[in-house]
Every structure is written in C-alpha cells, then in structure tokens.
Write a protein that holds these residues in place. Structure first.
Motif, PDB file in Angstrom:
ATOM      1  N   ASP A 210       0.855  -1.190   0.000  1.00  0.00           N
ATOM      2  CA  ASP A 210       0.000   0.000   0.000  1.00  0.00           C
ATOM      3  C   ASP A 210       0.890   1.240   0.000  1.00  0.00           C
ATOM      4  OD1 ASP A 210      -2.172  -1.616   2.326  1.00  0.00           O
ATOM      5  OD2 ASP A 210      -2.443  -1.404   0.166  1.00  0.00           O
ATOM      6  N   LEU A 211       0.648   2.132  -0.923  1.00  0.00           N
ATOM      7  CA  LEU A 211       1.367   3.402  -0.982  1.00  0.00           C
ATOM      8  C   LEU A 211       0.372   4.501  -0.701  1.00  0.00           C
ATOM      9  CD1 LEU A 211       3.919   5.090  -1.709  1.00  0.00           C
ATOM     10  CD2 LEU A 211       3.042   5.130  -4.048  1.00  0.00           C
ATOM     11  N   SER A 212       0.602   5.243   0.351  1.00  0.00           N
ATOM     12  CA  SER A 212      -0.310   6.342   0.656  1.00  0.00           C
ATOM     13  C   SER A 212       0.405   7.666   0.404  1.00  0.00           C
ATOM     14  CB  SER A 212      -0.784   6.259   2.115  1.00  0.00           C
ATOM     15  OG  SER A 212       0.301   6.406   3.003  1.00  0.00           O
ATOM     16  N   LEU A 213      -0.327   8.593  -0.192  1.00  0.00           N
ATOM     17  CA  LEU A 213       0.205   9.919  -0.487  1.00  0.00           C
ATOM     18  C   LEU A 213      -0.450  10.932   0.434  1.00  0.00           C
ATOM     19  CD1 LEU A 213       0.015   9.937  -4.388  1.00  0.00           C
ATOM     20  CD2 LEU A 213       2.015   9.521  -2.978  1.00  0.00           C
ATOM     21  N   ARG A 214       0.350  11.741   1.073  1.00  0.00           N
ATOM     22  CA  ARG A 214      -0.162  12.863   1.863  1.00  0.00           C
ATOM     23  C   ARG A 214       0.556  14.098   1.368  1.00  0.00           C
ATOM     24  NH1 ARG A 214       0.147  11.832   8.129  1.00  0.00           N
ATOM     25  NH2 ARG A 214       2.150  12.653   7.560  1.00  0.00           N
ATOM     26  N   VAL A 215      -0.169  14.913   0.643  1.00  0.00           N
ATOM     27  CA  VAL A 215       0.413  16.119   0.081  1.00  0.00           C
ATOM     28  C   VAL A 215      -0.295  17.319   0.679  1.00  0.00           C
ATOM     29  CG1 VAL A 215       0.860  17.411  -2.032  1.00  0.00           C
ATOM     30  CG2 VAL A 215       0.966  14.912  -2.056  1.00  0.00           C
ATOM     31  N   ASP A 216       0.460  18.177   1.311  1.00  0.00           N
ATOM     32  CA  ASP A 216      -0.090  19.396   1.898  1.00  0.00           C
ATOM     33  C   ASP A 216      -0.535  20.308   0.761  1.00  0.00           C
ATOM     34  OD1 ASP A 216      -0.630  21.786   3.140  1.00  0.00           O
ATOM     35  OD2 ASP A 216       1.254  21.868   4.252  1.00  0.00           O
ATOM     36  N   PRO A 217      -1.827  20.621   0.681  1.00  0.00           N
ATOM     37  CA  PRO A 217      -2.310  21.464  -0.424  1.00  0.00           C
ATOM     38  C   PRO A 217      -1.668  22.854  -0.422  1.00  0.00           C
ATOM     39  CG  PRO A 217      -4.146  20.669   0.928  1.00  0.00           C
ATOM     40  CD  PRO A 217      -2.892  20.207   1.582  1.00  0.00           C
TER      41      PRO A 217
ATOM     42  N   GLN B 256      11.666  10.256  -7.657  1.00  0.00           N
ATOM     43  CA  GLN B 256      11.569   8.944  -8.295  1.00  0.00           C
ATOM     44  C   GLN B 256      12.629   8.000  -7.736  1.00  0.00           C
ATOM     45  OE1 GLN B 256       9.520   7.335 -10.177  1.00  0.00           O
ATOM     46  NE2 GLN B 256      10.862   5.602 -10.404  1.00  0.00           N
ATOM     47  N   ASN B 257      13.846   8.496  -7.591  1.00  0.00           N
ATOM     48  CA  ASN B 257      14.919   7.668  -7.027  1.00  0.00           C
ATOM     49  C   ASN B 257      14.596   7.238  -5.606  1.00  0.00           C
ATOM     50  OD1 ASN B 257      16.470   7.731  -9.315  1.00  0.00           O
ATOM     51  ND2 ASN B 257      17.728   9.437  -8.635  1.00  0.00           N
ATOM     52  N   LEU B 258      14.078   8.163  -4.813  1.00  0.00           N
ATOM     53  CA  LEU B 258      13.708   7.823  -3.432  1.00  0.00           C
ATOM     54  C   LEU B 258      12.625   6.753  -3.403  1.00  0.00           C
ATOM     55  CD1 LEU B 258      13.647  11.375  -1.804  1.00  0.00           C
ATOM     56  CD2 LEU B 258      15.301   9.542  -1.365  1.00  0.00           C
ATOM     57  N   ALA B 259      11.598   6.934  -4.238  1.00  0.00           N
ATOM     58  CA  ALA B 259      10.498   5.957  -4.265  1.00  0.00           C
ATOM     59  C   ALA B 259      10.986   4.594  -4.743  1.00  0.00           C
ATOM     60  CB  ALA B 259       9.371   6.466  -5.156  1.00  0.00           C
TER      61      ALA B 259
ATOM     62  N   LEU C  76      10.897   1.194  -2.468  1.00  0.00           N
ATOM     63  CA  LEU C  76      10.230  -0.049  -2.873  1.00  0.00           C
ATOM     64  C   LEU C  76      11.208  -1.210  -2.947  1.00  0.00           C
ATOM     65  CD1 LEU C  76       7.785   1.278  -5.570  1.00  0.00           C
ATOM     66  CD2 LEU C  76       7.198   0.202  -3.403  1.00  0.00           C
ATOM     67  N   ARG C  77      12.369  -0.936  -3.482  1.00  0.00           N
ATOM     68  CA  ARG C  77      13.379  -1.990  -3.621  1.00  0.00           C
ATOM     69  C   ARG C  77      13.762  -2.561  -2.264  1.00  0.00           C
ATOM     70  NH1 ARG C  77      16.868   0.880  -6.250  1.00  0.00           N
ATOM     71  NH2 ARG C  77      15.864   0.437  -8.220  1.00  0.00           N
ATOM     72  N   HIS C  78      13.743  -1.707  -1.252  1.00  0.00           N
ATOM     73  CA  HIS C  78      14.197  -2.138   0.072  1.00  0.00           C
ATOM     74  C   HIS C  78      13.057  -2.333   1.067  1.00  0.00           C
ATOM     75  CE1 HIS C  78      18.341  -1.705  -1.123  1.00  0.00           C
ATOM     76  NE2 HIS C  78      18.040  -0.540  -1.666  1.00  0.00           N
ATOM     77  N   THR C  79      11.812  -2.342   0.580  1.00  0.00           N
ATOM     78  CA  THR C  79      10.688  -2.630   1.465  1.00  0.00           C
ATOM     79  C   THR C  79      10.639  -4.129   1.716  1.00  0.00           C
ATOM     80  OG1 THR C  79       9.396  -0.751   0.678  1.00  0.00           O
ATOM     81  CG2 THR C  79       8.176  -2.535   1.736  1.00  0.00           C
ATOM     82  N   PRO C  80      10.841  -4.537   2.969  1.00  0.00           N
ATOM     83  CA  PRO C  80      10.810  -5.984   3.262  1.00  0.00           C
ATOM     84  C   PRO C  80       9.412  -6.546   3.061  1.00  0.00           C
ATOM     85  CG  PRO C  80      11.236  -4.697   5.268  1.00  0.00           C
ATOM     86  CD  PRO C  80      11.095  -3.728   4.133  1.00  0.00           C
ATOM     87  N   GLU C  81       9.365  -7.840   2.817  1.00  0.00           N
ATOM     88  CA  GLU C  81       8.086  -8.510   2.554  1.00  0.00           C
ATOM     89  C   GLU C  81       7.128  -8.406   3.727  1.00  0.00           C
ATOM     90  OE1 GLU C  81       6.972  -9.707  -0.354  1.00  0.00           O
ATOM     91  OE2 GLU C  81       8.810  -8.810  -1.086  1.00  0.00           O
ATOM     92  N   ASP C  82       7.641  -8.312   4.954  1.00  0.00           N
ATOM     93  CA  ASP C  82       6.753  -8.268   6.110  1.00  0.00           C
ATOM     94  C   ASP C  82       6.257  -6.852   6.405  1.00  0.00           C
ATOM     95  OD1 ASP C  82       9.261  -7.389   6.858  1.00  0.00           O
ATOM     96  OD2 ASP C  82       9.163  -8.268   8.866  1.00  0.00           O
TER      97      ASP C  82
END
Length: 192
Positions: A146-153, A169-172, A176-182
C-alpha cells in the motif's frame, strides 16, 4: 626517475648557479605534473561514479517500461480502457524520463566543468507525487504494498520540476526496492 613514473623524484637544489635554477624549475614542473595527475585521477573517479549513477538512473525507467509493456502484451488479461490508457501513460512518462537523462548527459558533455543551469518555476507537488506513485502502480499491486500519499495542499515549491521528479523517483524506487516482505506500507509525504 620521474620519466619512469617515480613522481616523488626531485632534483637537488644546492647552490646558486644555473644548474640550481634548472633544478628548481624541474621540481616546479614535477610538482605541477603530480598535481595534474591527481586531478586526472579525481576526474576519472568522478566519471566512473557518473557512469554508475547514470546506469542506475536508466534502470528504473527501462524496468518500468518493460513491465508495463509485458502486461499490455498479455492477451489473456482483459484490461479495461482506463487501465490500458494509464499504463500507456506511464510508458510515455518513463520514455520521456529516459530522454531527459540522455539530455542531461549531453548537457554534461557540453558544459563539462562549467556546471549546469537549473530551471526555476513553481512545481505542482500533488501532480509530482501522483506521477511518481503511478509509475510504481504495477509493482505495488504485484507486491501487495500500500502506498499512501499525503500532500499538503498549501505546499509551494520553486525548483526544477524535472530534477525534483528525478530525485523523488529515485527515493520511491529505492524505498520499494528495500521494502521488506513483512512491511507492506510505504508512504510518500510532502512534509518531509
């Protein structure tokens, strides 16, 4: 000795005659040669790092494009028209991103040593975060993240939109690359 690669070799500077003047000039030349050699080594190291960085930069859009095109090519998948259009939009965005990276390389070749000029304009943070999230939609779905976006208007940023998007983009991609399965939740937050 200097001619054979011993950069520590120096001529003796004894006395006050023409030979001593020649030795002093030789030693200054040797010092400059060592300094230039060191600068070349630093430059070569920077070029290698740049090559590694560009390779990393190009892998994300190439992987994204391949993944979306493979999905679009699956005849057994019945993609609804909005999903198909969204996937094609991501492919187009990633293609443009690769064009920007190649353009940056051309700029670097033209401006080597002189720096580059950044555009300064208002950047729509919500749209920026939305584009970055859309690029990873397929991977997020496949990995059940789940990817949630919170952008201050009220957030306002002046900067180079392409550079900001590249950095985000690099950060995202790295998150994702380093998000563990758990751990199945990743958050992009404009307030950080």
């Amino acid at each position: 000795r200097l001619g054979s690669g011993d950069f520590a070799a120096r001529a003796k500077q004894d006395g006050f005659d023409e030979v001593t003047e020649l030795a002093t000039a030789f030693n200054l030349m040797a010092d400059e040669l060592v300094a230039r050699t060191n600068r070349l080594q630093v430059s070569d190291s920077a070029r290698r790092q740049l090559l590694a960085d560009v390779s990393h930069e190009l892998m994300t859009p190439v992987t994204t494009i391949r993944g979306y095109l493979e999905t679009l090519a699956m005849t057994e998948l019945q993609l609804d028209p909005p999903t198909r259009e969204r996937y094609l939009g991501v492919v187009e965005q990633e293609t443009r991103r690769m064009e920007h990276i190649v353009g940056d390389l051309l700029d670097l070749a033209r401006l080597e040593g002189g720096g580059s000029v950044l555009r300064r304009e208002f950047v729509d943070i919500g749209a920026l975060f939305g584009r970055v999230a859309a690029r990873h939609d397929r991977e997020l779905t496949e990995r059940d993240i789940d990817l949630s976006l919170r952008v201050d208007p009220a957030a306002r940023v002046i900067g180079d939109p392409d550079r900001l998007e590249q950095a985000l983009q690099n950060l995202a991609a790295n998150a994702l690359r380093h998000t563990p399965e758990d751990r199945k939740s990743t958050r992009l937050n404009s307030s950080h």
